[in-house]
Design an enzyme around this catalytic site. Sequence first.
Site, PDB file in Angstrom:
ATOM      1  N   LYS A  72     -36.904 -76.355   1.135  1.00 26.26           N
ATOM      2  CA  LYS A  72     -36.383 -75.764   2.355  1.00 26.26           C
ATOM      3  C   LYS A  72     -36.028 -74.294   2.159  1.00 26.26           C
ATOM      4  O   LYS A  72     -35.894 -73.555   3.100  1.00 26.26           O
ATOM      5  CB  LYS A  72     -35.084 -76.491   2.760  1.00 26.26           C
ATOM      6  CG  LYS A  72     -35.218 -77.898   3.169  1.00 26.26           C
ATOM      7  CD  LYS A  72     -33.773 -78.379   3.533  1.00 26.26           C
ATOM      8  CE  LYS A  72     -33.731 -79.860   3.602  1.00 26.26           C
ATOM      9  NZ  LYS A  72     -32.320 -80.319   3.699  1.00 26.26           N
ATOM     10  N   GLU A 138     -42.541 -68.626  -1.703  1.00 29.93           N
ATOM     11  CA  GLU A 138     -41.381 -69.234  -2.373  1.00 29.93           C
ATOM     12  C   GLU A 138     -40.196 -68.277  -2.249  1.00 29.93           C
ATOM     13  O   GLU A 138     -40.355 -67.054  -2.332  1.00 29.93           O
ATOM     14  CB  GLU A 138     -41.762 -69.505  -3.828  1.00 29.93           C
ATOM     15  CG  GLU A 138     -40.654 -69.951  -4.745  1.00 29.93           C
ATOM     16  CD  GLU A 138     -40.076 -71.342  -4.455  1.00 29.93           C
ATOM     17  OE1 GLU A 138     -39.549 -71.512  -3.341  1.00 29.93           O
ATOM     18  OE2 GLU A 138     -40.127 -72.209  -5.350  1.00 29.93           O
ATOM     19  N   ASP A 139     -38.996 -68.816  -2.058  1.00 30.58           N
ATOM     20  CA  ASP A 139     -37.832 -67.939  -1.882  1.00 30.58           C
ATOM     21  C   ASP A 139     -37.413 -67.275  -3.190  1.00 30.58           C
ATOM     22  O   ASP A 139     -37.193 -66.071  -3.247  1.00 30.58           O
ATOM     23  CB  ASP A 139     -36.646 -68.714  -1.275  1.00 30.58           C
ATOM     24  CG  ASP A 139     -36.383 -70.018  -1.997  1.00 30.58           C
ATOM     25  OD1 ASP A 139     -37.110 -70.993  -1.747  1.00 30.58           O
ATOM     26  OD2 ASP A 139     -35.467 -70.055  -2.846  1.00 30.58           O
ATOM     27  N   ASP A 142     -37.033 -68.164 -10.700  1.00 25.08           N
ATOM     28  CA  ASP A 142     -36.033 -68.047 -11.756  1.00 25.08           C
ATOM     29  C   ASP A 142     -36.719 -68.307 -13.096  1.00 25.08           C
ATOM     30  O   ASP A 142     -37.270 -67.395 -13.699  1.00 25.08           O
ATOM     31  CB  ASP A 142     -34.873 -69.005 -11.475  1.00 25.08           C
ATOM     32  CG  ASP A 142     -33.724 -68.828 -12.451  1.00 25.08           C
ATOM     33  OD1 ASP A 142     -33.763 -67.872 -13.243  1.00 25.08           O
ATOM     34  OD2 ASP A 142     -32.785 -69.634 -12.440  1.00 25.08           O
ATOM     35  N   GLY A 144     -39.366 -70.102 -13.406  1.00 28.49           N
ATOM     36  CA  GLY A 144     -40.786 -70.284 -13.135  1.00 28.49           C
ATOM     37  C   GLY A 144     -41.211 -71.745 -13.172  1.00 28.49           C
ATOM     38  O   GLY A 144     -42.357 -72.078 -12.886  1.00 28.49           O
ATOM     39  N   LYS A 171     -35.625 -63.342 -10.024  1.00 22.12           N
ATOM     40  CA  LYS A 171     -34.485 -63.143 -10.929  1.00 22.12           C
ATOM     41  C   LYS A 171     -34.990 -62.646 -12.274  1.00 22.12           C
ATOM     42  O   LYS A 171     -35.766 -63.324 -12.934  1.00 22.12           O
ATOM     43  CB  LYS A 171     -33.740 -64.454 -11.107  1.00 22.12           C
ATOM     44  CG  LYS A 171     -33.073 -64.963  -9.851  1.00 22.12           C
ATOM     45  CD  LYS A 171     -31.968 -65.870 -10.284  1.00 22.12           C
ATOM     46  CE  LYS A 171     -31.572 -66.860  -9.247  1.00 22.12           C
ATOM     47  NZ  LYS A 171     -30.729 -67.903  -9.843  1.00 22.12           N
ATOM     48  N   ASP A 202     -29.522 -72.273  -0.561  1.00 22.38           N
ATOM     49  CA  ASP A 202     -28.328 -73.110  -0.467  1.00 22.38           C
ATOM     50  C   ASP A 202     -27.642 -73.313  -1.805  1.00 22.38           C
ATOM     51  O   ASP A 202     -28.219 -73.094  -2.868  1.00 22.38           O
ATOM     52  CB  ASP A 202     -28.711 -74.497   0.073  1.00 22.38           C
ATOM     53  CG  ASP A 202     -29.445 -75.332  -0.982  1.00 22.38           C
ATOM     54  OD1 ASP A 202     -30.394 -74.803  -1.598  1.00 22.38           O
ATOM     55  OD2 ASP A 202     -29.048 -76.490  -1.216  1.00 22.38           O
TER      56      ASP A 202
HETATM   57  P1  IMP Z   1     -37.182 -72.037 -11.009  1.00 27.47           P
HETATM   58  O1  IMP Z   1     -37.909 -73.348 -10.920  1.00 27.47           O
HETATM   59  O2  IMP Z   1     -36.213 -71.996 -12.160  1.00 27.47           O
HETATM   60  O3  IMP Z   1     -38.116 -70.844 -11.017  1.00 27.47           O
HETATM   61  O4  IMP Z   1     -36.259 -71.927  -9.724  1.00 27.47           O
HETATM   62  C1  IMP Z   1     -36.829 -71.728  -8.467  1.00 27.47           C
HETATM   63  C2  IMP Z   1     -36.405 -72.756  -7.427  1.00 27.47           C
HETATM   64  O5  IMP Z   1     -35.035 -73.086  -7.545  1.00 27.47           O
HETATM   65  C3  IMP Z   1     -36.618 -72.196  -6.057  1.00 27.47           C
HETATM   66  O6  IMP Z   1     -37.385 -73.130  -5.326  1.00 27.47           O
HETATM   67  C4  IMP Z   1     -35.234 -72.007  -5.463  1.00 27.47           C
HETATM   68  O7  IMP Z   1     -35.173 -72.626  -4.196  1.00 27.47           O
HETATM   69  C5  IMP Z   1     -34.275 -72.631  -6.438  1.00 27.47           C
HETATM   70  N1  IMP Z   1     -33.324 -71.594  -6.943  1.00 27.47           N
HETATM   71  C6  IMP Z   1     -33.414 -70.892  -8.095  1.00 27.47           C
HETATM   72  N2  IMP Z   1     -32.382 -70.038  -8.242  1.00 27.47           N
HETATM   73  C7  IMP Z   1     -31.632 -70.202  -7.123  1.00 27.47           C
HETATM   74  C8  IMP Z   1     -30.412 -69.567  -6.674  1.00 27.47           C
HETATM   75  O8  IMP Z   1     -29.827 -68.673  -7.305  1.00 27.47           O
HETATM   76  N3  IMP Z   1     -29.942 -69.998  -5.465  1.00 27.47           N
HETATM   77  C9  IMP Z   1     -30.553 -70.964  -4.709  1.00 27.47           C
HETATM   78  N4  IMP Z   1     -31.691 -71.568  -5.108  1.00 27.47           N
HETATM   79  C10 IMP Z   1     -32.225 -71.192  -6.301  1.00 27.47           C
HETATM   80 MG    MG Z   2     -36.785 -74.076  -3.529  1.00 27.89          MG
END
Ligand code: IMP
Ligand code: MG
Length: 227
Positions: A72, A138-139, A142, A144, A171, A202
């Site tokens: 979302k 994608e929002d 972080d 990846g 990030k 969120d």
């Molecule tokens: P990753 O898998 O570590 O790259 O994180 C990315 C996913 O986690 C994204 O789909 C975001 O929706 C969620 N996410 C990562 N960091 C944050 C944050 O600081 N606030 C809210 N959602 C986050």
């Molecule tokens: Mg997400």
Amino acid sequence: MSSVNLQKAKSITINSDKFINAGLLNISALYRKYINEVVIPYGMIVDRIEAQAKQILEEYQGKDIVFLVMLKGAITYANYLMKFIYEISDRIEYKGRISFEYISSSSYSHDKSTGQLKVSKSDDVLEKLKEKNLIIVEDTYDSGFSLNCFIADYLISLGLSSLKTCVLFYKSNKENFKYDLQIDYIGFSLPGDAFIIGFGLDYQEKFRDLKHLCVISDQGLKSLKNE
Ligand code: IMP
Ligand code: MG
């Protein structure tokens, strides 16, 4: 798609010394007690999305495009991207067909990644992506983990014509980077240690409707964990 020694896409870098005192901006009363700092005001985020939409249309030069939105978190982002993509394509008489598809994924519990990606989708959606020029929307990027897993488990086998990735908040904490992935369009680069909320993002389903992108204060986080 992915390679070593990646060239990072251009973006606006926001360091923590640029965060804005939340008392100087309009924060809804419901959320004020959790927030001390605004990372990026709403208007600047929207402006940047318009610039991204323009860049994408220039680069695709009339080709068909399918945008795949990761729900979302990316919903607010995708709403603005769609608005600008359709407005600009109309203005420049873009020749390709543009559509938006949606998939729901989550990997976070509270402010930490669970290391597991939950995806819910209908098989119809994947059928629609075959042989298309796909852009994942994608929002946040972080570690990846989410994007890498999703691409490897669901997209690689589809036989796409092309694949690009479009992320609003990237990030930049190298320690968090477990996966090396080319991100083709980046809105903003942010400090990696901040847990961000607002503009669709969120914390346990709260704050998605907060207009500005903010960080939760330490005190706010403590009280949220007790609620
Ligand atoms: P990753 O898998 O570590 O790259 O994180 C990315 C996913 O986690 C994204 O789909 C975001 O929706 C969620 N996410 C990562 N960091 C944050 C944050 O600081 N606030 C809210 N959602 C986050
Ligand atoms: Mg997400």
